[in-house]
Design an enzyme around this catalytic site. Structure first.
Site, PDB file in Angstrom:
ATOM      1  N   SER A 130       0.974  -1.273   0.598  1.00  0.00           N
ATOM      2  CA  SER A 130      -0.032  -0.015  -0.559  1.00  0.00           C
ATOM      3  C   SER A 130       0.978   1.202  -0.284  1.00  0.00           C
ATOM      4  O   SER A 130       1.762   0.991   0.762  1.00  0.00           O
ATOM      5  CB  SER A 130      -0.824  -0.284   1.666  1.00  0.00           C
ATOM      6  OG  SER A 130      -1.225   1.295   1.484  1.00  0.00           O
ATOM      7  N   TYR A 154      -1.675  -1.019  11.112  1.00  0.00           N
ATOM      8  CA  TYR A 154      -2.011  -1.060   9.776  1.00  0.00           C
ATOM      9  C   TYR A 154      -0.416  -1.213   8.898  1.00  0.00           C
ATOM     10  O   TYR A 154      -0.019  -2.377   7.910  1.00  0.00           O
ATOM     11  CB  TYR A 154      -2.908  -0.232   8.580  1.00  0.00           C
ATOM     12  CG  TYR A 154      -3.022  -1.466   7.769  1.00  0.00           C
ATOM     13  CD1 TYR A 154      -3.965  -2.439   7.338  1.00  0.00           C
ATOM     14  CD2 TYR A 154      -3.117   0.113   6.707  1.00  0.00           C
ATOM     15  CE1 TYR A 154      -3.866  -3.093   5.980  1.00  0.00           C
ATOM     16  CE2 TYR A 154      -3.379  -0.463   5.613  1.00  0.00           C
ATOM     17  CZ  TYR A 154      -3.102  -1.651   4.999  1.00  0.00           C
ATOM     18  OH  TYR A 154      -3.725  -1.688   3.360  1.00  0.00           O
ATOM     19  N   LYS A 158       2.198  -3.810   6.897  1.00  0.00           N
ATOM     20  CA  LYS A 158       2.439  -4.034   5.535  1.00  0.00           C
ATOM     21  C   LYS A 158       3.759  -3.997   4.768  1.00  0.00           C
ATOM     22  O   LYS A 158       4.487  -3.895   3.991  1.00  0.00           O
ATOM     23  CB  LYS A 158       1.543  -2.639   4.516  1.00  0.00           C
ATOM     24  CG  LYS A 158       0.891  -2.549   4.387  1.00  0.00           C
ATOM     25  CD  LYS A 158      -0.123  -3.981   3.674  1.00  0.00           C
ATOM     26  CE  LYS A 158      -1.834  -4.426   3.335  1.00  0.00           C
ATOM     27  NZ  LYS A 158      -1.694  -5.399   2.860  1.00  0.00           N
TER      28      LYS A 158
HETATM   29  P1  NAD Z   1     -11.456  -7.230   1.722  1.00  0.00           P
HETATM   30  O1  NAD Z   1     -11.599  -6.975   2.737  1.00  0.00           O
HETATM   31  O2  NAD Z   1     -12.566  -6.580   1.101  1.00  0.00           O
HETATM   32  O3  NAD Z   1     -10.318  -8.466   1.270  1.00  0.00           O
HETATM   33  C1  NAD Z   1      -9.927  -9.116   2.175  1.00  0.00           C
HETATM   34  C2  NAD Z   1     -10.077 -10.551   1.957  1.00  0.00           C
HETATM   35  O4  NAD Z   1      -9.364 -11.407   2.737  1.00  0.00           O
HETATM   36  C3  NAD Z   1     -11.261 -10.677   2.429  1.00  0.00           C
HETATM   37  O5  NAD Z   1     -12.031 -11.438   1.818  1.00  0.00           O
HETATM   38  C4  NAD Z   1     -11.311 -11.395   3.982  1.00  0.00           C
HETATM   39  O6  NAD Z   1     -12.495 -12.281   4.490  1.00  0.00           O
HETATM   40  C5  NAD Z   1      -9.812 -11.865   3.964  1.00  0.00           C
HETATM   41  N1  NAD Z   1      -8.996 -12.858   5.418  1.00  0.00           N
HETATM   42  C6  NAD Z   1      -8.709 -11.531   5.544  1.00  0.00           C
HETATM   43  N2  NAD Z   1      -7.892 -12.538   6.226  1.00  0.00           N
HETATM   44  C7  NAD Z   1      -8.056 -13.665   5.839  1.00  0.00           C
HETATM   45  C8  NAD Z   1      -7.203 -14.249   6.797  1.00  0.00           C
HETATM   46  N3  NAD Z   1      -6.668 -14.578   8.061  1.00  0.00           N
HETATM   47  N4  NAD Z   1      -7.116 -15.951   6.259  1.00  0.00           N
HETATM   48  C9  NAD Z   1      -7.951 -16.071   5.057  1.00  0.00           C
HETATM   49  N5  NAD Z   1      -8.245 -14.746   4.336  1.00  0.00           N
HETATM   50  C10 NAD Z   1      -8.345 -13.699   4.764  1.00  0.00           C
HETATM   51  O7  NAD Z   1      -9.499  -5.858   1.149  1.00  0.00           O
HETATM   52  P2  NAD Z   1      -9.618  -5.317   0.112  1.00  0.00           P
HETATM   53  O8  NAD Z   1      -9.572  -3.828  -0.057  1.00  0.00           O
HETATM   54  O9  NAD Z   1      -9.563  -6.450  -1.200  1.00  0.00           O
HETATM   55  O10 NAD Z   1      -7.760  -5.644   0.151  1.00  0.00           O
HETATM   56  C11 NAD Z   1      -7.120  -6.389  -0.089  1.00  0.00           C
HETATM   57  C12 NAD Z   1      -6.135  -6.878  -0.101  1.00  0.00           C
HETATM   58  O11 NAD Z   1      -4.727  -5.679  -0.357  1.00  0.00           O
HETATM   59  C13 NAD Z   1      -5.155  -6.106   1.577  1.00  0.00           C
HETATM   60  O12 NAD Z   1      -4.548  -6.879   1.855  1.00  0.00           O
HETATM   61  C14 NAD Z   1      -5.058  -4.829   1.737  1.00  0.00           C
HETATM   62  O13 NAD Z   1      -4.025  -4.550   2.726  1.00  0.00           O
HETATM   63  C15 NAD Z   1      -4.494  -3.859   0.181  1.00  0.00           C
HETATM   64  N6  NAD Z   1      -4.723  -3.063  -0.158  1.00  0.00           N
HETATM   65  C16 NAD Z   1      -6.155  -2.313   0.494  1.00  0.00           C
HETATM   66  C17 NAD Z   1      -6.565  -0.597  -0.613  1.00  0.00           C
HETATM   67  C18 NAD Z   1      -7.659  -0.800  -0.719  1.00  0.00           C
HETATM   68  O14 NAD Z   1      -8.690   0.521  -0.111  1.00  0.00           O
HETATM   69  N7  NAD Z   1      -8.544  -1.272  -0.494  1.00  0.00           N
HETATM   70  C19 NAD Z   1      -5.614  -0.156  -0.535  1.00  0.00           C
HETATM   71  C20 NAD Z   1      -4.127  -0.786  -0.425  1.00  0.00           C
HETATM   72  C21 NAD Z   1      -3.495  -2.278  -0.025  1.00  0.00           C
END
Ligand code: NAD
Ligand code: UDP
Length: 345
Positions: A130, A154, A158
């Site tokens: 991120s 958080y 990362k």
């Molecule tokens: P999200 O919460 O929609 O998806 C994450 C998924 O991981 C969920 O379906 C959740 O159920 C699953 N999950 C969480 N912990 C778990 C575990 N221990 N075992 C199995 N499954 C697990 O989030 P997203 O927006 O799709 O983000 C995906 C990734 O991208 C994350 O790592 C997040 O930190 C990173 N990210 C997201 C953003 C954003 O703004 N959405 C920005 C930068 C980075």
């Protein structure tokens, strides 16, 4: 169920917002897909929607990446060639209240994953990092050489995962690792069948505006109008989720050339203010978004946007969709499914 001629990719967190869009792109690009997700922040309805959109099957395993036996079993049962690792917790505010849950899911979970991968001889990994790793730097546009730091649990997860994956690659250069630093992923698949589905009041701007537009929230609070930006509101680099996931396919192609550890920003390079987003959303939806100016949100920087040159050059990736298209697709999803997957299932 899987086509043995196609490579198989494991998508952790594939039921979530970005992961589900990734699955659509993978299935349409002729990969077999195995998803592992514990559904702690998602619904299996998204996995069903992905299969409806693509008319192709995938394998869904309900499981936790902290469960080593489960991961080993997945690698034993499927010829996985690479892992796209989205699973993790992502809410900055919650990470201050529950730091251990964040360290466990994001750091311990990733260590487990990498151990299972090593045991199975699968050494290709794309990690969802991120722009939060640029901390409070005021040097936007950020390129990948910008010093990194973190201001909350958080962000620290990362950063720590980035660091231990770099150590892993240094210790065993056969690994092929891509660290992708996302800026602000927004929008939804153009089908309107999948999208972002926060399980509480949204923390992020686009889903908040969408819920105001659909009448679930009364108004938007704009966190500060006295930043040193053109209109005083915070500036971010919003990137369409479909563009973002296409960047992952490009990152996998880049890793296929030779073993390496590569870091790339995924952003458009264009910053937009909160008011720019409000106005673009109003234009495409035809709905007025009432807002109030509120206090600055602690920890927010005035502006954050990418220098995407490295991804443009090395991955041959650049974002195609503009802000209006991001709003249009976010609105279609919200309008179709005002209650998200709870309603869809
Ligand atoms: P999200 O919460 O929609 O998806 C994450 C998924 O991981 C969920 O379906 C959740 O159920 C699953 N999950 C969480 N912990 C778990 C575990 N221990 N075992 C199995 N499954 C697990 O989030 P997203 O927006 O799709 O983000 C995906 C990734 O991208 C994350 O790592 C997040 O930190 C990173 N990210 C997201 C953003 C954003 O703004 N959405 C920005 C930068 C980075
Ligand atoms: N923002 C806002 N009201 C909200 C949510 C966000 O004014 O209800 C602002 C926030 O201060 C920032 C921008 O919108 O300037 C993007 O915030 P978001 O939480 O979506 O992303 P991040 O801050 O993590 O980049």
């Amino acid at each position: 169920m899987n086509d043995t001629n196609k490579p198989t990719i494991l998508v952790t967190g594939g039921a979530g917002y970005i992961g589900s869009h990734m699955c659509v792109e993978l299935l349409q690009s002729e990969f077999n897909v195995v998803v592992v997700d514990n559904l702690c922040n998602s619904s299996s309805a998204s996995v069903e929607a992905v299969q409806r959109i693509t008319q192709k099957p995938l394998t869904f395993v309900e499981g936790d990446i902290c469960d080593q036996n489960k991961l080993d079993e997945i690698f034993r049962s499927h010829p996985i060639e690479g892992v796209l690792h989205f699973a993790g917790l992502k809410a900055v505010g919650e990470s201050n209240e529950k730091p251990l849950a964040y360290y466990k899911n994001n750091i311990y979970g990733t260590m487990n994953l990498v151990e299972s991968m090593a045991r199975a001889g699968c050494k290709t990994l794309v990690f969802s990092s991120s722009a939060t790793v640029y901390g409070t730097s005021e040097n936007a546009p950020f390129n990948e050489t910008e010093p990194t730091s973190a201001t909350n649990p958080y962000g620290r997860t990362k950063l720590m995962v980035e660091q231990f994956l770099q150590d892993l690659h240094a210790s065993d250069p056969e690994w092929r690792i891509s660290l992708l630093r996302y800026f602000n992923p927004v929008g939804a698949h153009p089908s309107g069948e999948i999208g972002e589905d926060p399980n509480q009041i949204p923390n992020n701007l686009m889903p908040y505006i969408s819920q105001v537009a659909v009448g679930k929230l009364p108004h938007l609070n704009i966190f500060g109008d006295d930043y040193p930006t053109p209109d005083g509101t915070g500036v971010r680099d919003y990137v369409h989720v479909v563009d973002l996931v296409r960047g992952h396919l490009k990152a996998m192609e880049h890793l296929a050339d030779e073993p390496k550890l590569a870091i790339h920003n995924l952003g458009t390079g264009q910053g937009y203010s909160v008011l720019d987003v409000v106005h673009a959303f109003e234009k495409v939806s035809g709905v007025k978004i009432p807002y109030k100016i509120a206090e600055r949100r602690p920890g927010d920087v005035a502006q954050s946007f990418a220098d995407p040159a490295k991804a443009n050059e090395e991955l041959d990736w650049s974002a195609e969709y503009d802000l209006e298209r991001m709003c249009e697709d976010a609105w279609r999803w919200q309008h179709n499914f005002p209650d998200g997957f709870a309603k869809a299932s």
